[in-house]
Write a protein that holds these residues in place. Structure first.
Motif, mmCIF file in Angstrom:
data_model
loop_
_atom_site.group_PDB
_atom_site.id
_atom_site.type_symbol
_atom_site.label_atom_id
_atom_site.label_comp_id
_atom_site.label_asym_id
_atom_site.label_seq_id
_atom_site.Cartn_x
_atom_site.Cartn_y
_atom_site.Cartn_z
ATOM 1 N N ARG A 111 20.226 43.061 33.389
ATOM 2 C CA ARG A 111 21.616 42.991 33.850
ATOM 3 C C ARG A 111 22.128 41.545 33.859
ATOM 4 O O ARG A 111 23.263 41.277 33.447
ATOM 5 C CB ARG A 111 21.724 43.586 35.263
ATOM 6 C CG ARG A 111 21.507 45.093 35.313
ATOM 7 C CD ARG A 111 21.441 45.605 36.747
ATOM 8 N NE ARG A 111 21.118 47.017 36.790
ATOM 9 C CZ ARG A 111 22.016 48.000 36.700
ATOM 10 N NH1 ARG A 111 23.310 47.694 36.583
ATOM 11 N NH2 ARG A 111 21.647 49.262 36.735
ATOM 12 N N MET A 112 21.314 40.634 34.324
ATOM 13 C CA MET A 112 21.732 39.236 34.397
ATOM 14 C C MET A 112 21.846 38.628 32.995
ATOM 15 O O MET A 112 22.732 37.827 32.722
ATOM 16 C CB MET A 112 20.749 38.453 35.268
ATOM 17 C CG MET A 112 20.678 38.972 36.689
ATOM 18 S SD MET A 112 19.449 38.138 37.718
ATOM 19 C CE MET A 112 20.354 36.677 38.165
ATOM 20 N N TRP A 113 20.937 39.030 32.126
ATOM 21 C CA TRP A 113 20.969 38.547 30.740
ATOM 22 C C TRP A 113 22.238 39.019 30.036
ATOM 23 O O TRP A 113 22.924 38.248 29.365
ATOM 24 C CB TRP A 113 19.720 39.043 30.016
ATOM 25 C CG TRP A 113 19.659 38.708 28.554
ATOM 26 C CD1 TRP A 113 19.760 37.477 27.988
ATOM 27 C CD2 TRP A 113 19.461 39.639 27.485
ATOM 28 N NE1 TRP A 113 19.644 37.572 26.621
ATOM 29 C CE2 TRP A 113 19.455 38.880 26.285
ATOM 30 C CE3 TRP A 113 19.275 41.014 27.419
ATOM 31 C CZ2 TRP A 113 19.282 39.473 25.030
ATOM 32 C CZ3 TRP A 113 19.086 41.606 26.175
ATOM 33 C CH2 TRP A 113 19.103 40.844 25.009
ATOM 34 N N GLN A 114 22.556 40.307 30.199
ATOM 35 C CA GLN A 114 23.750 40.862 29.553
ATOM 36 C C GLN A 114 25.023 40.228 30.093
ATOM 37 O O GLN A 114 26.013 40.081 29.361
ATOM 38 C CB GLN A 114 23.786 42.384 29.738
ATOM 39 C CG GLN A 114 22.713 43.111 28.949
ATOM 40 C CD GLN A 114 22.666 44.600 29.233
ATOM 41 O OE1 GLN A 114 23.203 45.087 30.231
ATOM 42 N NE2 GLN A 114 22.009 45.355 28.360
ATOM 43 N N ALA A 115 25.023 39.853 31.373
ATOM 44 C CA ALA A 115 26.198 39.218 31.966
ATOM 45 C C ALA A 115 26.251 37.721 31.660
ATOM 46 O O ALA A 115 27.255 37.065 31.955
ATOM 47 C CB ALA A 115 26.208 39.438 33.474
ATOM 48 N N ASN A 116 25.166 37.187 31.093
ATOM 49 C CA ASN A 116 25.086 35.781 30.702
ATOM 50 C C ASN A 116 25.432 34.847 31.874
ATOM 51 O O ASN A 116 26.220 33.914 31.748
ATOM 52 C CB ASN A 116 26.029 35.504 29.511
ATOM 53 C CG ASN A 116 25.730 34.175 28.842
ATOM 54 O OD1 ASN A 116 24.604 33.699 28.860
ATOM 55 N ND2 ASN A 116 26.759 33.571 28.254
ATOM 56 N N VAL A 117 24.785 35.118 33.017
ATOM 57 C CA VAL A 117 25.076 34.307 34.207
ATOM 58 C C VAL A 117 24.340 32.963 34.193
ATOM 59 O O VAL A 117 24.616 32.098 35.016
ATOM 60 C CB VAL A 117 24.700 35.066 35.498
ATOM 61 C CG1 VAL A 117 25.528 36.328 35.642
ATOM 62 C CG2 VAL A 117 23.212 35.399 35.523
ATOM 63 N N GLY A 118 23.398 32.808 33.262
ATOM 64 C CA GLY A 118 22.615 31.577 33.213
ATOM 65 C C GLY A 118 21.314 31.740 33.972
ATOM 66 O O GLY A 118 21.266 32.428 35.004
ATOM 67 N N THR A 119 20.263 31.116 33.478
ATOM 68 C CA THR A 119 18.950 31.248 34.119
ATOM 69 C C THR A 119 18.797 30.346 35.342
ATOM 70 O O THR A 119 17.770 30.400 36.022
ATOM 71 C CB THR A 119 17.826 30.927 33.109
ATOM 72 O OG1 THR A 119 18.055 29.625 32.560
ATOM 73 C CG2 THR A 119 17.787 31.961 31.987
ATOM 74 N N ASP A 120 19.811 29.551 35.634
ATOM 75 C CA ASP A 120 19.787 28.695 36.823
ATOM 76 C C ASP A 120 20.598 29.317 37.962
ATOM 77 O O ASP A 120 21.185 28.611 38.782
ATOM 78 C CB ASP A 120 20.329 27.305 36.500
ATOM 79 C CG ASP A 120 21.748 27.345 35.945
ATOM 80 O OD1 ASP A 120 22.205 28.454 35.561
ATOM 81 O OD2 ASP A 120 22.400 26.286 35.895
ATOM 82 N N PHE A 121 20.621 30.646 38.020
ATOM 83 C CA PHE A 121 21.416 31.374 39.010
ATOM 84 C C PHE A 121 20.985 31.015 40.432
ATOM 85 O O PHE A 121 19.847 30.646 40.688
ATOM 86 C CB PHE A 121 21.295 32.878 38.786
ATOM 87 C CG PHE A 121 19.879 33.388 38.755
ATOM 88 C CD1 PHE A 121 19.205 33.707 39.924
ATOM 89 C CD2 PHE A 121 19.210 33.544 37.544
ATOM 90 C CE1 PHE A 121 17.902 34.159 39.901
ATOM 91 C CE2 PHE A 121 17.898 34.002 37.508
ATOM 92 C CZ PHE A 121 17.247 34.317 38.682
ATOM 93 N N ASP A 122 21.929 31.147 41.364
ATOM 94 C CA ASP A 122 21.645 30.869 42.771
ATOM 95 C C ASP A 122 21.416 32.176 43.533
ATOM 96 O O ASP A 122 21.495 33.268 42.965
ATOM 97 C CB ASP A 122 22.775 30.048 43.408
ATOM 98 C CG ASP A 122 24.128 30.737 43.303
ATOM 99 O OD1 ASP A 122 24.173 31.957 42.972
ATOM 100 O OD2 ASP A 122 25.157 30.068 43.534
ATOM 101 N N GLU A 123 21.148 32.061 44.819
ATOM 102 C CA GLU A 123 20.821 33.252 45.610
ATOM 103 C C GLU A 123 21.990 34.230 45.737
ATOM 104 O O GLU A 123 21.775 35.438 45.617
ATOM 105 C CB GLU A 123 20.297 32.842 46.994
ATOM 106 C CG GLU A 123 19.695 33.994 47.770
ATOM 107 C CD GLU A 123 18.689 33.543 48.807
ATOM 108 O OE1 GLU A 123 18.053 34.417 49.417
ATOM 109 O OE2 GLU A 123 18.532 32.325 48.996
ATOM 110 N N PRO A 124 23.235 33.776 45.988
ATOM 111 C CA PRO A 124 24.341 34.740 46.035
ATOM 112 C C PRO A 124 24.497 35.520 44.733
ATOM 113 O O PRO A 124 24.787 36.733 44.761
ATOM 114 C CB PRO A 124 25.565 33.856 46.311
ATOM 115 C CG PRO A 124 25.007 32.676 47.043
ATOM 116 C CD PRO A 124 23.677 32.417 46.403
#
Length: 202
Positions: free
Chosen positions: A94-107
């Protein structure tokens, strides 16, 4: 662009660091320190566990060599490993498909955790963590089992289950200085359940 594998590793790093932060007090108890390291590294460490988990499905070929151990004693361990892998794979996807970046934070992590809508699976995961800790603690009281684990590594490698054998041996060793698992198991279960309910607003 980051790959799905890179997201899996980033997710594992995040989760391992989060557990170290939230359970620093448990890890500082001398008897729990080896168990904490096992929990942080062997369950949620930033490594590819696919080989170990695949081997776990073939463990029934080896279980007869471990005195006092029945396959059903380890079924919940294997279920926990499989469920954890599924949940991590889904979240990383899900995070990969949304391209949020691998340096995502806790929120950001908690947002996708909630959007995944896996409350029942997460609750099952927590239940398995608690019951697995109690079951493995019980098995760790057997000195004969410890001797068998240490002597059977070469045979396990020949049988193609060297990774899962190492996992079981490290878990056994990590529990040797623990005289009671109750505080460790119940603290993890209670805190993680509170966190799960907070994220899902229950």
């Amino acid at each position: 662009m980051s790959t799905l594998r890179q997201y899996r590793i980033a997710l594992q790093i995040f989760q391992s660091n989060r557990l170290r932060r939230d359970y620093r007090d448990l890890a500082e108890v001398p008897a729990y320190e080896p168990l904490g390291e096992f929990f942080f590294n062997e369950m949620y460490g930033p490594r590819d566990f696919s080989q170990r988990d695949q081997e776990g499905r073939r463990l029934h070929h080896f279980i007869g060599m471990l005195p006092g151990v029945r396959l059903r004693d380890l079924e919940e361990v294997l279920e926990l490993l499989d469920l954890t892998n599924q949940l991590d794979e889904d979240l990383a996807q899900r995070m990969w498909q949304a391209n949020v970046g691998t340096d995502f934070d806790e929120p950001t992590y908690e947002c996708f955790y909630r959007l995944a809508d896996k409350y029942d699976d997460r609750h099952r995961q927590l239940t398995l963590v608690r019951t697995t800790l109690y079951n493995v603690f019980h098995l760790s009281r057997s000195a004969v089992l410890g001797m068998a684990l240490r002597r059977s590594h070469f045979i396990a490698r020949l049988a193609g289950i060297g990774h899962v054998h190492t996992f079981l041996r490290r878990g056994y060793d990590a529990l040797q200085n623990v005289t009671s698992i109750d505080h460790f198991a119940e603290t993890i279960y209670r805190r993680e359940l509170d966190r799960l309910n907070r994220i899902y607003q229950r």
